[in-house]
Write a protein that holds these residues in place. Sequence first.
Motif, PDB file in Angstrom:
ATOM      1  N   CYS A 134       0.805  -1.230   0.000  1.00  0.00           N
ATOM      2  CA  CYS A 134       0.000   0.000   0.000  1.00  0.00           C
ATOM      3  C   CYS A 134       0.838   1.280   0.000  1.00  0.00           C
ATOM      4  O   CYS A 134       0.305   2.354  -0.236  1.00  0.00           O
ATOM      5  CB  CYS A 134      -0.947   0.006   1.196  1.00  0.00           C
ATOM      6  N   GLY A 135       2.139   1.171   0.290  1.00  0.00           N
ATOM      7  CA  GLY A 135       3.014   2.342   0.281  1.00  0.00           C
ATOM      8  C   GLY A 135       3.014   3.143   1.576  1.00  0.00           C
ATOM      9  O   GLY A 135       3.721   4.135   1.690  1.00  0.00           O
ATOM     10  N   ARG A 136       2.211   2.709   2.564  1.00  0.00           N
ATOM     11  CA  ARG A 136       2.216   3.434   3.839  1.00  0.00           C
ATOM     12  C   ARG A 136       3.579   3.322   4.516  1.00  0.00           C
ATOM     13  O   ARG A 136       4.298   2.353   4.313  1.00  0.00           O
ATOM     14  CB  ARG A 136       1.132   2.894   4.767  1.00  0.00           C
ATOM     15  N   THR A 137       3.888   4.305   5.332  1.00  0.00           N
ATOM     16  CA  THR A 137       5.174   4.334   6.011  1.00  0.00           C
ATOM     17  C   THR A 137       5.003   4.435   7.513  1.00  0.00           C
ATOM     18  O   THR A 137       3.985   4.917   8.004  1.00  0.00           O
ATOM     19  CB  THR A 137       6.022   5.524   5.540  1.00  0.00           C
ATOM     20  N   LYS A 138       6.023   3.982   8.199  1.00  0.00           N
ATOM     21  CA  LYS A 138       6.126   4.161   9.651  1.00  0.00           C
ATOM     22  C   LYS A 138       7.534   4.667   9.917  1.00  0.00           C
ATOM     23  O   LYS A 138       8.492   4.176   9.309  1.00  0.00           O
ATOM     24  CB  LYS A 138       5.934   2.828  10.383  1.00  0.00           C
ATOM     25  N   PRO A 139       7.663   5.632  10.798  1.00  0.00           N
ATOM     26  CA  PRO A 139       9.013   6.113  11.104  1.00  0.00           C
ATOM     27  C   PRO A 139       9.808   5.069  11.887  1.00  0.00           C
ATOM     28  O   PRO A 139       9.257   4.334  12.700  1.00  0.00           O
ATOM     29  CB  PRO A 139       8.771   7.363  11.943  1.00  0.00           C
ATOM     30  N   LEU A 140      11.072   5.006  11.603  1.00  0.00           N
ATOM     31  CA  LEU A 140      12.012   4.176  12.339  1.00  0.00           C
ATOM     32  C   LEU A 140      12.897   5.172  13.070  1.00  0.00           C
ATOM     33  O   LEU A 140      13.756   5.811  12.466  1.00  0.00           O
ATOM     34  CB  LEU A 140      12.813   3.318  11.357  1.00  0.00           C
ATOM     35  N   ASN A 141      12.653   5.365  14.352  1.00  0.00           N
ATOM     36  CA  ASN A 141      13.277   6.460  15.088  1.00  0.00           C
ATOM     37  C   ASN A 141      14.635   6.115  15.676  1.00  0.00           C
ATOM     38  O   ASN A 141      15.019   6.631  16.720  1.00  0.00           O
ATOM     39  CB  ASN A 141      12.326   6.976  16.169  1.00  0.00           C
ATOM     40  N   LEU A 142      15.353   5.257  15.003  1.00  0.00           N
ATOM     41  CA  LEU A 142      16.744   5.016  15.342  1.00  0.00           C
ATOM     42  C   LEU A 142      17.499   4.928  14.036  1.00  0.00           C
ATOM     43  O   LEU A 142      16.908   4.749  12.981  1.00  0.00           O
ATOM     44  CB  LEU A 142      16.902   3.729  16.162  1.00  0.00           C
ATOM     45  N   CYS A 143      18.768   5.082  14.104  1.00  0.00           N
ATOM     46  CA  CYS A 143      19.550   5.085  12.871  1.00  0.00           C
ATOM     47  C   CYS A 143      20.420   3.842  12.806  1.00  0.00           C
ATOM     48  O   CYS A 143      21.400   3.731  13.555  1.00  0.00           O
ATOM     49  CB  CYS A 143      20.409   6.339  12.783  1.00  0.00           C
ATOM     50  N   PRO A 144      20.069   2.904  11.938  1.00  0.00           N
ATOM     51  CA  PRO A 144      20.876   1.691  11.796  1.00  0.00           C
ATOM     52  C   PRO A 144      22.310   1.981  11.357  1.00  0.00           C
ATOM     53  O   PRO A 144      23.204   1.180  11.577  1.00  0.00           O
ATOM     54  CB  PRO A 144      20.145   0.894  10.710  1.00  0.00           C
ATOM     55  N   MET A 145      22.528   3.131  10.757  1.00  0.00           N
ATOM     56  CA  MET A 145      23.861   3.513  10.298  1.00  0.00           C
ATOM     57  C   MET A 145      24.850   3.547  11.459  1.00  0.00           C
ATOM     58  O   MET A 145      25.994   3.138  11.316  1.00  0.00           O
ATOM     59  CB  MET A 145      23.783   4.882   9.625  1.00  0.00           C
ATOM     60  N   ASN A 146      24.383   4.027  12.609  1.00  0.00           N
ATOM     61  CA  ASN A 146      25.266   4.119  13.770  1.00  0.00           C
ATOM     62  C   ASN A 146      25.762   2.737  14.186  1.00  0.00           C
ATOM     63  O   ASN A 146      26.931   2.566  14.507  1.00  0.00           O
ATOM     64  CB  ASN A 146      24.543   4.785  14.939  1.00  0.00           C
ATOM     65  N   ALA A 147      24.863   1.750  14.186  1.00  0.00           N
ATOM     66  CA  ALA A 147      25.244   0.399  14.573  1.00  0.00           C
ATOM     67  C   ALA A 147      26.117  -0.271  13.512  1.00  0.00           C
ATOM     68  O   ALA A 147      27.031  -1.028  13.834  1.00  0.00           O
ATOM     69  CB  ALA A 147      23.995  -0.445  14.823  1.00  0.00           C
ATOM     70  N   LEU A 148      25.843   0.022  12.247  1.00  0.00           N
ATOM     71  CA  LEU A 148      26.585  -0.611  11.157  1.00  0.00           C
ATOM     72  C   LEU A 148      27.984  -0.039  10.973  1.00  0.00           C
ATOM     73  O   LEU A 148      28.940  -0.756  10.718  1.00  0.00           O
ATOM     74  CB  LEU A 148      25.829  -0.445   9.829  1.00  0.00           C
ATOM     75  N   LEU A 149      28.086   1.277  11.091  1.00  0.00           N
ATOM     76  CA  LEU A 149      29.315   1.931  10.679  1.00  0.00           C
ATOM     77  C   LEU A 149      29.989   2.752  11.770  1.00  0.00           C
ATOM     78  O   LEU A 149      31.200   2.903  11.756  1.00  0.00           O
ATOM     79  CB  LEU A 149      28.979   2.833   9.473  1.00  0.00           C
ATOM     80  N   GLY A 150      29.199   3.291  12.681  1.00  0.00           N
ATOM     81  CA  GLY A 150      29.778   4.217  13.646  1.00  0.00           C
ATOM     82  C   GLY A 150      30.284   5.442  12.918  1.00  0.00           C
ATOM     83  O   GLY A 150      29.739   5.842  11.906  1.00  0.00           O
TER      84      GLY A 150
END
Length: 145
Positions: A98-114
């Motif tokens: 349906c294209g609906r979105t939900k915010p993801l209020n954390l950043c996976p980038m921090n865990a992946l890359l620092g």
Amino acid sequence: MNVEQALNRLKQKGYKYTGKRETMVEIFSREDRYLTAKEVMEEMQGQFPGLSVDTIYRNLSLFEDLGIVEGTEWEGERRYRFHCGGDHHHHHLICKQCGRTKPLNLCPMNALLGKPADFTITDHKFEIYGYCQDCEINPDEQAVK
């Protein structure tokens, strides 16, 4: 972001307030999902029968530049949604049905890359695709699609 904020942003940046722009803003306000230019066009053609696809794309580009809508590439097509508002950093879960979105209020980038050495990150985008609770389908059916 709401309709009034979006229209005020247009006005503050010196752009004309038109019925077409107001209608586009109202469509994005009403739809809590990513929309294609074609979907926006179809919504507006009843009210504006002579509307051109160029007008839609020009205004979508303007809205994106002004932060009224957010854009993403998805399944080979540019899609847009009403900007979440605010300046807080976040990402989205996006329903492929349906294209609906939900915010993801954390950043996976921090865990992946620092914070990488010898490189300054200026921007990034992280989107997770799947199915919302309303659209969730049997995994066997997904393989068929």
